[in-house]
Design a protein around this motif. Structure first.
Motif, short mmCIF file in Angstrom:
data_model
loop_
_atom_site.label_atom_id
_atom_site.label_comp_id
_atom_site.label_asym_id
_atom_site.label_seq_id
_atom_site.Cartn_x
_atom_site.Cartn_y
_atom_site.Cartn_z
N LYS A 1 29.23 36.13 39.59
CA LYS A 1 29.77 36.90 38.55
C LYS A 1 28.90 37.49 37.52
N PHE B 1 33.42 30.86 33.30
CA PHE B 1 34.15 31.39 34.58
C PHE B 1 34.69 30.02 35.44
N LYS C 1 29.49 31.25 39.89
CA LYS C 1 29.12 31.76 38.46
C LYS C 1 27.81 32.75 38.53
N TRP D 1 35.42 39.82 34.10
CA TRP D 1 34.61 39.04 34.04
C TRP D 1 33.57 39.33 32.83
N LYS E 1 38.49 43.41 38.31
CA LYS E 1 37.86 41.84 38.08
C LYS E 1 36.68 41.97 37.47
N LEU E 2 35.67 42.89 37.82
CA LEU E 2 34.58 43.23 37.32
C LEU E 2 34.60 43.18 35.65
N PHE F 1 34.82 32.57 43.30
CA PHE F 1 33.36 33.08 43.13
C PHE F 1 32.28 32.35 42.31
#
Length: 66
Positions: free
Chosen positions: A12, A65, A9, A43, A39-40, A7
């Motif tokens: 994210k 990330f 940057k 991050w 995943k949230l 993903f």
């Protein structure tokens, strides 16, 4: 075997921003973005860790990330 997703940057950072706004539950945000809820949170934790180092925002965006 599935190829590992990557993903941008910016994606994210926007996902974490949506999470921290608190307007929607994490599960709903994740569903809308097509990612897993954990995943949230991962991050979000990575961003907080980077911010604790008190680096200027531009440097964080450059390495966040990676």
């Amino acid at each position: 075997m599935k190829k590992r997703q990557s993903f941008a940057k910016e994606f994210k950072l926007e996902a974490v921003r949506l999470l921290e706004c608190g307007d929607k539950p994490a599960a709903e945000i994740a569903r809308e973005l097509g990612i897993r809820r954990n995943k949230l949170y991962k991050w979000q934790e990575q961003l907080r860790r980077d911010l604790r180092c008190q680096e200027p925002y531009s440097r964080i965006r450059g390495r966040f990330f990676s």
